[in-house]
Enzyme design. Structure first.
Site, PDB file in Angstrom:
ATOM      1  N   ASP A 502       0.860  -1.182   0.000  1.00  0.00           N
ATOM      2  CA  ASP A 502       0.000   0.000   0.000  1.00  0.00           C
ATOM      3  C   ASP A 502       0.893   1.228   0.000  1.00  0.00           C
ATOM      4  O   ASP A 502       2.076   1.160   0.330  1.00  0.00           O
ATOM      5  CB  ASP A 502      -0.909  -0.010   1.233  1.00  0.00           C
ATOM      6  CG  ASP A 502      -1.911   1.132   1.223  1.00  0.00           C
ATOM      7  OD1 ASP A 502      -2.273   1.591   0.128  1.00  0.00           O
ATOM      8  OD2 ASP A 502      -2.322   1.580   2.302  1.00  0.00           O
ATOM      9  N   GLU A 541      -0.386   8.733  -6.206  1.00  0.00           N
ATOM     10  CA  GLU A 541      -0.688   7.480  -5.527  1.00  0.00           C
ATOM     11  C   GLU A 541       0.142   6.321  -6.070  1.00  0.00           C
ATOM     12  O   GLU A 541      -0.091   5.175  -5.735  1.00  0.00           O
ATOM     13  CB  GLU A 541      -2.180   7.155  -5.701  1.00  0.00           C
ATOM     14  CG  GLU A 541      -3.124   8.163  -5.066  1.00  0.00           C
ATOM     15  CD  GLU A 541      -3.113   8.091  -3.552  1.00  0.00           C
ATOM     16  OE1 GLU A 541      -2.624   7.086  -3.013  1.00  0.00           O
ATOM     17  OE2 GLU A 541      -3.582   9.044  -2.911  1.00  0.00           O
ATOM     18  N   ASP A 571      -3.308  -2.760  -2.333  1.00  0.00           N
ATOM     19  CA  ASP A 571      -4.442  -2.072  -1.720  1.00  0.00           C
ATOM     20  C   ASP A 571      -4.790  -0.881  -2.606  1.00  0.00           C
ATOM     21  O   ASP A 571      -4.194   0.178  -2.515  1.00  0.00           O
ATOM     22  CB  ASP A 571      -4.070  -1.619  -0.311  1.00  0.00           C
ATOM     23  CG  ASP A 571      -5.266  -1.045   0.434  1.00  0.00           C
ATOM     24  OD1 ASP A 571      -6.307  -0.802  -0.202  1.00  0.00           O
ATOM     25  OD2 ASP A 571      -5.161  -0.836   1.652  1.00  0.00           O
ATOM     26  N   ASP A 683      -5.298   1.027   6.437  1.00  0.00           N
ATOM     27  CA  ASP A 683      -5.834   2.333   6.837  1.00  0.00           C
ATOM     28  C   ASP A 683      -5.300   2.747   8.202  1.00  0.00           C
ATOM     29  O   ASP A 683      -4.925   3.895   8.422  1.00  0.00           O
ATOM     30  CB  ASP A 683      -7.364   2.293   6.870  1.00  0.00           C
ATOM     31  CG  ASP A 683      -7.961   2.338   5.472  1.00  0.00           C
ATOM     32  OD1 ASP A 683      -7.220   2.639   4.527  1.00  0.00           O
ATOM     33  OD2 ASP A 683      -9.162   2.068   5.338  1.00  0.00           O
TER      34      ASP A 683
END
Length: 706
Positions: A502, A541, A571, A683
């Site tokens: 991620d 990103e 992710d 997260d």
């Protein structure tokens, strides 16, 4: 809605009586990121719903103008020339269908009317009164067009609620008790949510600035706000202007903060959750009601939407058995509580040196803590692990600030221990935007020493039955000290390693300054082999090639040889450059790769009266699946994940079965989790990092994030 699993997906077709479309093309090349802004302005200027096909803009109807001049928000003027008229013969992809459909919703105002009617009718029921403020739950209807495996278009229709205060951002800024940097905001009357990048006073700008903003504005609410600022100098003296991350600037008077559960008081959070986590049948009935309104409003324009939901294609089998160090195994159907009581962990360290810190307002709970520690020591002893308490510290403090001051010398003295157990007082709730949290402080300071910590809130010790708390704490103590509570007995297909990866963006003063790629490597038994953090300058990103190369270097260092099957779980989206880099390094190191995207939010939902729906799936294509990853043990409607195989040889069904098995690897509670262990906690890890909670050593095998 019976035992079968339905999805809020509806077949959709566009068959207009008049198939004539007017096509426009730019006279100069338009930057990719501006194409949708241009398309939107074509719709506004012509009044005709429009979709984009490559660099052409197709308007549903006849346009007499030969040239369109469109002014973007930054003042740039885009010129489009009329190419001619074309006969519409169908959409080439989902995006074209979605763009045209959404424009028709805007044109008919059917969506706005529903939201307005719903809010008026249920305003009292969806308003939460907190201690010092009112919170509104604003209905949000979301539409997305997907494509089925068979090739027809599907309308994904959903209803959610946006949490926002009654006050505007202007009011909150005037009170000077709110830090807006990086928060999400929504302009009133505009279907758009963005993050705050910068805030400044309106008086810093001259009249020409406000005149240009008013002229370039494409929405009534923002145009009116700019006009008021242009006319009223006194208003400009106190007004704030807000720049969002995508470059848009709005007056703070028309912005409402979008709150998250973390921003709410406990009593607010509970009441909001009761409303938002709607019973599945009730949510489905509301979606069907919205659909009927859409069908009625759009029928005459040539839109045909099926009233029938799509159904799950079947249920995947997966390996659902875990085992302990003695070979004892159990099938996991609902939770692991009984197994955790009896299982023998895989012990890597049988003596744990532990420091105890107790932070309280009063001493009255200290006996309860001693009782709890005795039970924890005995429980772990029966598991083959000795808990050796090196020292204890009691801190009595009336405030969070006092507790912090007294904690500093205590933490500074701690060294040569495997774990610190901290009993922590919950002081009055603070505004997370401007105050520190004691939990964060403890975690951060101990991670600087590479010492994991186990925080236990004092209020949990008030429960008469501490067995539940004891089991939960014991499981986390094992995982945080390198001991393994349990492993998977087996998994579908031949796999040597699972890699979860991620990217999180670290922000300073509202600007993204660097990104951190967080990698977790697991073996085929679901055991964490290594985590790895790599930091580099931010490029949106995307993962850099260096970050991807580091993963392969680490795999080789860990002993994964040529020919190893490596399954990568990303992710979020895998970008083309990332895929190319993965393939390049896979060939270089001789690994056989499977590359998967795992999309965890905003997917179609499953609706069923059946409790055990884990494994239900719906194929969108040969390599794309909507997957139910947990059983209905929680309140609310099931929220599945979307899995897309981007590269590899294994069938997507096998890869999904592996994901289902990896949801059993949860060492922080007794319940299997929604996400596979590879990307679960991404997260939380990101939020910890944004608050400065990360280990000094960027590589390790301790689950510090639990």
């Amino acid at each position: 809605m019976g035992k079968e699993a339905l999805l809020n997906l509806y077949r959709i077709e566009y068959r207009p009586k008049d198939t004539t479309f007017t096509v426009f093309k730019p006279t100069h090349e338009i930057q990719k990121e501006k194409l949708n802004k241009v398309r939107w302005r074509v719709f506004l200027q012509t009044g005709l719903p429009t979709f984009r096909r490559e660099d052409e803009f197709w308007c549903a109807g006849k346009v007499e103008k030969d040239t369109l001049y469109l002014t973007l928000s930054n003042g740039e003027i885009v010129e489009l020339k009329r190419v001619g008229e074309e006969e519409f013969r169908g959409f080439q992809n989902e995006r074209e269908c979605q763009e045209l459909f959404r424009d028709f919703l805007t044109k008919t105002k059917v969506k706005d009317k529903f939201i307005s009617d719903f809010y008026k009718k249920f305003r009292d029921k969806i308003t939460v009164q907190g201690k010092n403020r009112k919170i509104a739950l604003i209905p949000e209807v979301n539409e997305k067009v997907l494509k089925s495996e068979e090739g027809y278009f599907l309308l994904h229709l959903d209803l959610k609620f946006r949490i926002q205060p009654f006050e505007t951002l202007q009011t909150l800024l005037e009170r000077n008790d709110f830090n807006p940097k990086r928060i999400r905001v929504k302009p009133i009357g505009i279907d758009f949510v963005g993050r705050v990048q910068d805030v400044f006073k309106a008086k810093e700008k001259g009249e020409e600035f406000f005149r240009l903003c008013m002229e370039r504005s494409t929405h009534k609410s923002s145009k009116k706000a700019w006009e008021e600022l242009l006319k009223n100098r006194e208003l400009r003296e106190k007004a704030f202007l807000v720049v969002l991350e995508k470059g848009y600037t709005y007056p703070a008077t028309i912005l409402k903060p979008v709150l998250t559960y973390e921003n709410l008081e406990d009593e607010e959070r509970n009441e909001v959750a009761d409303i938002v986590r709607m019973e599945p049948g009730k949510r489905l009935n509301l979606i069907r009601y919205i659909l009927r309104r859409y069908v009625k409003a759009l029928r005459d324009y040539g839109w045909y939407i099926s009233p029938e939901e799509e159904r799950a294609k079947g249920k995947l089998n997966f390996k659902d058995t875990v085992l302990d160090a003695k070979g004892k195994n159990t099938k996991v159907i609902t939770n692991l509580r009984k197994f955790l009581e009896l299982c023998r962990p895989f012990v890597k360290k049988d003596v744990l040196s532990v420091e105890i810190i107790s932070v309280s307002v009063y001493k009255k709970l200290e006996w309860r803590k001693e009782e709890f520690l005795k039970e924890l020591i005995n429980f772990l002893k029966n598991k083959g692990i000795k808990l050796k308490i090196k020292g204890k510290s009691l801190i009595l403090a009336q405030t969070r600030e006092e507790a912090k001051e007294k904690l500093i010398p205590v933490i500074n003295k701690i060294k040569d221990v495997d774990l610190v157990i901290v009993f922590l007082e919950e002081y009055p709730k603070v505004d997370p935007y401007k105050s520190f949290l004691l939990y964060d402080f403890v975690k951060r300071e101990l991670l600087k020493k590479m010492i994991p910590s186990q925080v236990i809130l004092n209020r949990t010790l008030k429960n008469e039955n501490l067995k539940f708390v004891l089991l939960n704490v014991a499981e986390q103590v094992l995982a945080k000290t390198g001991n393994i509570p349990y492993k998977l007995k087996e998994i579908e297909g031949k796999v040597d390693a699972f890699v979860g990866i991620d990217i999180s963006r670290i922000t300073r003063d509202g600007k993204t300054v660097n990104a951190v790629a967080f990698t977790k490597i697991f073996n085929s038994k679901g055991e964490l082999v290594r985590y790895y953090l790599t930091s580099y300058p931010a490029f949106g990103e995307k993962l850099t090639e260096k970050a991807i190369g580091d993963v392969f270097s680490l795999l080789e260092k860990l002993g994964f040889k040529k020919g190893s099957k490596i399954v990568v779980h990303r992710d979020g989206r895998l970008y083309r450059d990332e895929v190319a880099a993965f393939k390049k390094y896979g060939e270089l190191y001789g690994y056989s790769l499977e590359l998967l995207e795992i999309i965890k939010r905003n997917n179609p939902r499953f609706f069923s009266n059946e409790k055990f729906i884990k494994g239900y799936f719906y194929k969108l294509s040969e390599d794309s699946v909507i997957l139910a990853t947990y059983n209905q043990v929680y309140e609310g409607t099931h929220q599945p994940i979307k899995v897309r195989k981007v590269y590899g040889e294994l069938p997507v069904e096998v890869l999904c079965s592996q994901i289902l098995s990896l949801t059993l690897m949860n060492y922080s509670s007794f319940q299997p989790i929604k996400l596979p262990a590879t990307v679960h906690y991404s997260d939380k890890i990101t939020k910890l990092m944004l608050r400065g909670i990360e280990p000094i050593k960027k590589e390790g095998d301790i689950m510090y994030w639990l």
